[in-house]
Design an enzyme around this catalytic site. Structure first.
Site, PDB file in Angstrom:
ATOM      1  N   GLU A 166      76.028  92.245  43.289  1.00 19.59           N
ATOM      2  CA  GLU A 166      76.379  91.788  44.639  1.00 19.59           C
ATOM      3  C   GLU A 166      77.818  92.086  45.029  1.00 19.59           C
ATOM      4  O   GLU A 166      78.135  92.176  46.211  1.00 19.59           O
ATOM      5  CB  GLU A 166      76.098  90.284  44.801  1.00 19.59           C
ATOM      6  CG  GLU A 166      77.028  89.365  44.022  1.00 19.59           C
ATOM      7  CD  GLU A 166      76.749  87.886  44.310  1.00 19.59           C
ATOM      8  OE1 GLU A 166      75.583  87.465  44.242  1.00 19.59           O
ATOM      9  OE2 GLU A 166      77.720  87.147  44.586  1.00 19.59           O
TER      10      GLU A 166
ATOM     11  N   ILE B 174      73.689  70.640  40.922  1.00 22.26           N
ATOM     12  CA  ILE B 174      72.820  71.279  41.914  1.00 22.26           C
ATOM     13  C   ILE B 174      71.350  71.068  41.533  1.00 22.26           C
ATOM     14  O   ILE B 174      70.520  70.742  42.388  1.00 22.26           O
ATOM     15  CB  ILE B 174      73.156  72.780  42.058  1.00 22.26           C
ATOM     16  CG1 ILE B 174      74.579  72.932  42.610  1.00 22.26           C
ATOM     17  CG2 ILE B 174      72.156  73.494  42.955  1.00 22.26           C
ATOM     18  CD1 ILE B 174      75.134  74.352  42.585  1.00 22.26           C
TER      19      ILE B 174
ATOM     20  N   ASP C 205      69.666  84.268  46.410  1.00 21.16           N
ATOM     21  CA  ASP C 205      70.905  84.171  47.190  1.00 21.16           C
ATOM     22  C   ASP C 205      72.028  84.891  46.459  1.00 21.16           C
ATOM     23  O   ASP C 205      73.151  84.985  46.955  1.00 21.16           O
ATOM     24  CB  ASP C 205      71.264  82.682  47.364  1.00 21.16           C
ATOM     25  CG  ASP C 205      72.503  82.478  48.220  1.00 21.16           C
ATOM     26  OD1 ASP C 205      72.505  82.982  49.360  1.00 21.16           O
ATOM     27  OD2 ASP C 205      73.471  81.838  47.752  1.00 21.16           O
TER      28      ASP C 205
ATOM     29  N   THR D  12      69.494  80.748  43.089  1.00 22.11           N
ATOM     30  CA  THR D  12      70.682  80.509  43.921  1.00 22.11           C
ATOM     31  C   THR D  12      71.890  80.297  43.009  1.00 22.11           C
ATOM     32  O   THR D  12      72.896  79.738  43.443  1.00 22.11           O
ATOM     33  CB  THR D  12      70.506  79.269  44.837  1.00 22.11           C
ATOM     34  OG1 THR D  12      70.177  78.148  44.010  1.00 22.11           O
ATOM     35  CG2 THR D  12      69.434  79.484  45.878  1.00 22.11           C
ATOM     36  N   SER D  13      71.781  80.748  41.755  1.00 17.98           N
ATOM     37  CA  SER D  13      72.868  80.450  40.806  1.00 17.98           C
ATOM     38  C   SER D  13      73.809  81.644  40.618  1.00 17.98           C
ATOM     39  O   SER D  13      74.860  81.704  41.253  1.00 17.98           O
ATOM     40  CB  SER D  13      72.273  79.983  39.496  1.00 17.98           C
ATOM     41  OG  SER D  13      73.256  79.336  38.749  1.00 17.98           O
ATOM     42  N   ARG D  14      73.435  82.589  39.766  1.00 17.37           N
ATOM     43  CA  ARG D  14      74.219  83.814  39.608  1.00 17.37           C
ATOM     44  C   ARG D  14      73.245  84.975  39.398  1.00 17.37           C
ATOM     45  O   ARG D  14      72.242  84.830  38.678  1.00 17.37           O
ATOM     46  CB  ARG D  14      75.174  83.732  38.407  1.00 17.37           C
ATOM     47  CG  ARG D  14      76.433  82.912  38.653  1.00 17.37           C
ATOM     48  CD  ARG D  14      77.381  83.573  39.648  1.00 17.37           C
ATOM     49  NE  ARG D  14      78.584  82.783  39.870  1.00 17.37           N
ATOM     50  CZ  ARG D  14      78.751  81.868  40.830  1.00 17.37           C
ATOM     51  NH1 ARG D  14      77.768  81.610  41.676  1.00 17.37           N
ATOM     52  NH2 ARG D  14      79.900  81.222  40.963  1.00 17.37           N
TER      53      ARG D  14
ATOM     54  N   HIS E 104      74.660  85.241  49.189  1.00 12.62           N
ATOM     55  CA  HIS E 104      75.505  84.202  48.586  1.00 12.62           C
ATOM     56  C   HIS E 104      76.017  83.217  49.639  1.00 12.62           C
ATOM     57  O   HIS E 104      77.216  82.985  49.756  1.00 12.62           O
ATOM     58  CB  HIS E 104      76.670  84.849  47.819  1.00 12.62           C
ATOM     59  CG  HIS E 104      77.081  84.046  46.613  1.00 12.62           C
ATOM     60  ND1 HIS E 104      77.294  84.595  45.387  1.00 12.62           N
ATOM     61  CD2 HIS E 104      77.314  82.718  46.453  1.00 12.62           C
ATOM     62  CE1 HIS E 104      77.636  83.659  44.528  1.00 12.62           C
ATOM     63  NE2 HIS E 104      77.652  82.496  45.155  1.00 12.62           N
TER      64      HIS E 104
HETATM   65  P1  NAD Z   1      76.715  72.115  36.533  1.00 11.87           P
HETATM   66  O1  NAD Z   1      77.727  72.483  35.513  1.00 11.87           O
HETATM   67  O2  NAD Z   1      76.766  70.760  37.161  1.00 11.87           O
HETATM   68  O3  NAD Z   1      75.245  72.262  35.901  1.00 11.87           O
HETATM   69  C1  NAD Z   1      74.843  73.350  35.129  1.00 11.87           C
HETATM   70  C2  NAD Z   1      73.728  72.865  34.206  1.00 11.87           C
HETATM   71  O4  NAD Z   1      73.250  73.984  33.484  1.00 11.87           O
HETATM   72  C3  NAD Z   1      74.214  71.828  33.192  1.00 11.87           C
HETATM   73  O5  NAD Z   1      73.351  70.700  33.188  1.00 11.87           O
HETATM   74  C4  NAD Z   1      74.162  72.584  31.866  1.00 11.87           C
HETATM   75  O6  NAD Z   1      73.866  71.757  30.748  1.00 11.87           O
HETATM   76  C5  NAD Z   1      73.034  73.563  32.156  1.00 11.87           C
HETATM   77  N1  NAD Z   1      73.028  74.683  31.228  1.00 11.87           N
HETATM   78  C6  NAD Z   1      74.078  75.280  30.605  1.00 11.87           C
HETATM   79  N2  NAD Z   1      73.639  76.245  29.776  1.00 11.87           N
HETATM   80  C7  NAD Z   1      72.287  76.253  29.875  1.00 11.87           C
HETATM   81  C8  NAD Z   1      71.267  77.007  29.259  1.00 11.87           C
HETATM   82  N3  NAD Z   1      71.560  77.939  28.338  1.00 11.87           N
HETATM   83  N4  NAD Z   1      69.991  76.763  29.599  1.00 11.87           N
HETATM   84  C9  NAD Z   1      69.691  75.792  30.511  1.00 11.87           C
HETATM   85  N5  NAD Z   1      70.613  75.014  31.104  1.00 11.87           N
HETATM   86  C10 NAD Z   1      71.894  75.247  30.791  1.00 11.87           C
HETATM   87  O7  NAD Z   1      76.760  73.244  37.625  1.00 11.87           O
HETATM   88  P2  NAD Z   1      76.232  73.171  39.120  1.00 11.87           P
HETATM   89  O8  NAD Z   1      77.314  72.655  40.015  1.00 11.87           O
HETATM   90  O9  NAD Z   1      74.903  72.526  39.142  1.00 11.87           O
HETATM   91  O10 NAD Z   1      76.083  74.734  39.455  1.00 11.87           O
HETATM   92  C11 NAD Z   1      75.148  75.545  38.783  1.00 11.87           C
HETATM   93  C12 NAD Z   1      75.426  76.997  39.099  1.00 11.87           C
HETATM   94  O11 NAD Z   1      75.160  77.247  40.475  1.00 11.87           O
HETATM   95  C13 NAD Z   1      76.897  77.417  38.927  1.00 11.87           C
HETATM   96  O12 NAD Z   1      77.168  77.796  37.591  1.00 11.87           O
HETATM   97  C14 NAD Z   1      77.024  78.582  39.861  1.00 11.87           C
HETATM   98  O13 NAD Z   1      76.776  79.762  39.141  1.00 11.87           O
HETATM   99  C15 NAD Z   1      75.909  78.375  40.878  1.00 11.87           C
HETATM  100  N6  NAD Z   1      76.411  78.138  42.247  1.00 11.87           N
HETATM  101  C16 NAD Z   1      75.948  78.937  43.236  1.00 11.87           C
HETATM  102  C17 NAD Z   1      76.385  78.733  44.547  1.00 11.87           C
HETATM  103  C18 NAD Z   1      75.886  79.562  45.700  1.00 11.87           C
HETATM  104  O14 NAD Z   1      76.475  79.525  46.794  1.00 11.87           O
HETATM  105  N7  NAD Z   1      74.828  80.322  45.549  1.00 11.87           N
HETATM  106  C19 NAD Z   1      77.314  77.715  44.819  1.00 11.87           C
HETATM  107  C20 NAD Z   1      77.740  76.907  43.764  1.00 11.87           C
HETATM  108  C21 NAD Z   1      77.293  77.131  42.471  1.00 11.87           C
END
Ligand code: NAD
Length: 329
Positions: free
Chosen positions: A263, A155, A258, A232-234, A295
């Site tokens: 939540e 993402i 988001d 938009t992550s967690r 979300h």
């Molecule tokens: P991904 O696994 O491809 O990428 C996550 C990145 O975070 C990796 O490059 C990893 O090295 C890095 N990371 C791990 N620990 C870290 C730290 N301590 N500091 C900095 N970077 C660190 O995951 P993704 O597919 O890109 O998704 C990311 C997050 O987005 C998911 O974990 C999920 O929580 C969230 N997400 C949200 C939605 C939504 O609808 N809002 C949908 C999908 C995913």
């Protein structure tokens, strides 16, 4: 295979029903979330299919194990809501959908930035009521601004590609570098420097013990005055109490989220006729410079297709004893 799908909304069911015949599994849909109070419903099933706000902790897993569940199929990427240790102890496999459209989440992230900045949500309401004034609608050019990205996985990469097109400088922090982003001109820096330099900060790392409350009183103090923070992550990447203080102090200029720490008690439900008991979300909603979506960043047709087909393929692989490519360990 008997599959119990939890936290089902009509749109989940619509996509599952489109594909379930191709797999010939017996699927039962539960509107309720899976947690230690509802785990009793899983008697007679082989698989539970869960989403972001199902609570699959130790107690729930013990009950799932007693009820004969062999597989937890997450229909999302994040797995912070599953106790993997307990699952392993009870020999329950866990699979997920690692990527179901990074672009969907990245594009929603940009939507939050543009809406907060150019205030199109306010302009829409004003104009509909015959108010054509521009007072307080002023924004800023994205071009030339520095965007800090924390977490440059799928993402984060998709987001960087888009935001680069706006002419932004990108600084990033991740525990591993993306060569693609380095080629794109993204500069990897230590976390504190990313916090200090960013006009806009966007979070794209997973929630884990290291990233929990990454945005807190200390890190907010390092940020630029008037910074825009986007998550938009967690939800728990942000300490909500500290971010409310940052907004009150006018240190944080804009907040777009988001996802939200609490939540699970709110999101995905229509509570418009209820008395909401969560004072923090009410406080957040009281700021004119806060934009909250519930979300929905993932919620595109393409992502729903991908979520459904990957989930059913994960279950089929388990059923046939094939390699579980999307297993979480
Ligand atoms: P991904 O696994 O491809 O990428 C996550 C990145 O975070 C990796 O490059 C990893 O090295 C890095 N990371 C791990 N620990 C870290 C730290 N301590 N500091 C900095 N970077 C660190 O995951 P993704 O597919 O890109 O998704 C990311 C997050 O987005 C998911 O974990 C999920 O929580 C969230 N997400 C949200 C939605 C939504 O609808 N809002 C949908 C999908 C995913």
């Amino acid at each position: 295979m008997k599959i119990g799908v939890f936290s089902t909304k009509p749109y989940d069911r619509e996509y599952f029903e489109k594909y379930e015949n191709t797999h010939h599994y017996s699927v039962t849909y539960f509107e309720t979330a899976l947690n230690s109070h509802t785990a009793g419903l899983t008697v007679g099933f082989d698989v539970v299919c869960v989403f972001v706000n199902d609570s699959v902790g130790k107690d729930t897993i013990e009950q799932l194990s007693k009820n004969g569940i062999k597989l937890i199929a997450l229909r999302c990427a994040g797995y912070n809501n599953v106790d993997l240790k307990s699952a392993k102890k009870h020999n329950i496999k866990v699979v997920r959908v690692p990527a179901y459209s990074p672009e969907a989440v990245a594009e929603h992230t940009v939507a939050l930035i543009l809406t907060l900045n150019r205030k199109t949500h306010k302009a829409y309401n004003r104009v509909r009521e015959g108010n054509f004034s521009l007072k307080n609608l002023i924004g800023f050019n994205l071009s030339g601004k520095t965007v800090g990205v924390i977490g440059t996985g799928q993402i984060g990469i998709a987001f960087c590609r888009i935001i680069k097109g706006f002419g932004c400088n990108i600084v990033a922090f991740d525990i591993t570098k993306s060569e693609e982003l380095v080629k794109l001109g993204v500069q990897y820096l230590p976390l504190n420097e990313v916090l200090q330099r960013s006009d806009i900060l966007s979070l794209h790392c997973p929630l884990n013990p290291k990233t929990k409350h990454l945005v807190n009183e200390e890190s907010i103090a390092l940020m630029k005055d008037g910074v825009m923070v986007i998550n938009t992550s967690r939800g728990a990447l942000i300490n909500t109490v500290d971010v409310i203080q940052g907004l009150s102090d006018k240190k944080i200029g804009y907040l777009g989220i988001d996802v939200y720490e609490q939540e699970e008690n709110l999101f995905f439900e229509d509570l418009s006729e209820s008395i909401i008991q969560d004072d923090q979300i009410l406080r957040l909603n009281s700021f004119p410079n806060v934009l909250i979506t519930s979300h929905q960043a993932y919620f595109t047709k393409e992502a729903m297709e991908q979520i459904t087909t990957t989930t059913l393929n994960n279950i089929e692989a388990f059923d046939k004893g094939l390699e579980l490519k999307n297993e979480v360990t």
